[in-house]
Motif scaffolding. Structure first.
Motif, PDB file in Angstrom:
ATOM      1  N   GLU A 115      -2.956   5.088   0.668  1.00 20.82           N
ATOM      2  CA  GLU A 115      -3.818   3.906   0.737  1.00 20.82           C
ATOM      3  C   GLU A 115      -3.874   3.343   2.159  1.00 20.82           C
ATOM      4  N   SER A 116      -2.735   3.354   2.810  1.00 21.87           N
ATOM      5  CA  SER A 116      -2.730   2.801   4.153  1.00 21.87           C
ATOM      6  C   SER A 116      -3.515   3.711   5.111  1.00 21.87           C
TER       7      SER A 116
ATOM      8  N   ARG B 229      -6.167   5.526   4.245  1.00 21.21           N
ATOM      9  CA  ARG B 229      -7.582   5.216   3.944  1.00 21.21           C
ATOM     10  C   ARG B 229      -7.977   3.866   4.537  1.00 21.21           C
ATOM     11  N   TYR B 230      -7.067   2.905   4.400  1.00 15.69           N
ATOM     12  CA  TYR B 230      -7.342   1.555   4.913  1.00 15.69           C
ATOM     13  C   TYR B 230      -7.617   1.599   6.418  1.00 15.69           C
TER      14      TYR B 230
ATOM     15  N   MET C  51       0.832  -1.205   0.000  1.00 23.43           N
ATOM     16  CA  MET C  51       0.000   0.000   0.000  1.00 23.43           C
ATOM     17  C   MET C  51       0.860   1.246   0.000  1.00 23.43           C
TER      18      MET C  51
END
Ligand SMILES: [Zn+2]
Ligand SMILES: [Zn+2]
Length: 183
Positions: free
Chosen positions: A115-116, A118-119, A111
């Motif tokens: 992205e991380s 958001r994750y 990621m």
């Protein structure tokens, strides 16, 4: 209410990131698991007298959210570090005797930072952390030490940080200067 709390954390930390999210979710999870009053979150009043203690295993972004939400802070002596570098946090509630250690589970690989972030924002705390028993004993309440004046530089420091050198009582700077840099 949760959004407001997150905004408080981001304002204190200076930016929004995955690390801050980890601390934020860990703090919320701790409130749930230790059955603390969620109304007190973000107001600094969980821990007016070190009632709640956190031992953090890293000194990255996540710690800031824990300070904001749970009111554990270095100045009050109820935020301590046990530097293993892990995303792991132990919480202790003195009154109830309850404690818990939260360890971040590995996230999917590959990621980006964004992205991380958001994750983690999308995760429930239950999905993020392994709940374990605390390994370290609950630290004693912060002690107040007598203050001693260094025989060399004249600056005062806490008694337990004074070193004896002959008849002199030295602060760490003066003691090290004498021992280690005199080459
Ligand atoms: Zn950050
Ligand atoms: Zn000194």
């Amino acid at each position: 209410m949760e959004k407001e709390l997150w905004e408080k954390c981001a304002a204190f930390h200076g930016h929004e990131c995955g690390g801050l999210t980890i601390g934020y979710k860990a703090a919320l999870y701790a409130i749930k698991l230790l059955e603390l009053d969620a109304e007190k979150a973000g107001k600094g009043c969980f821990s007016t007298d070190e009632e709640l203690v956190c031992i953090c295993e890293n000194d990255a972004c996540s710690v800031d959210a824990i300070q904001v939400i749970l009111g554990c802070s270095i100045g009050k002596g109820n935020l301590l570090f046990h530097m293993t570098g892990k995303q792991a946090f132990s919480f202790y509630h003195r009154k109830s005797g309850k404690s818990v250690r939260l360890v971040l589970k590995p996230r999917p690989e590959g990621m980006t930072k964004e992205e991380s972030f958001r994750y983690y924002q999308g995760c429930e705390p239950e999905e993020m952390f392994e709940v374990k028993e605390t390994k370290l004993r609950l630290p004693e309440p912060a002690r107040i030490f007598r203050s001693i004046r260094c025989s060399r530089c004249g600056e005062s420091t806490a008694e337990h940080l004074i070193r004896l050198c002959g008849d002199e009582k030295l602060c760490l700077d003066c003691y090290q200067a004498y021992n280690r840099f005199d080459v």
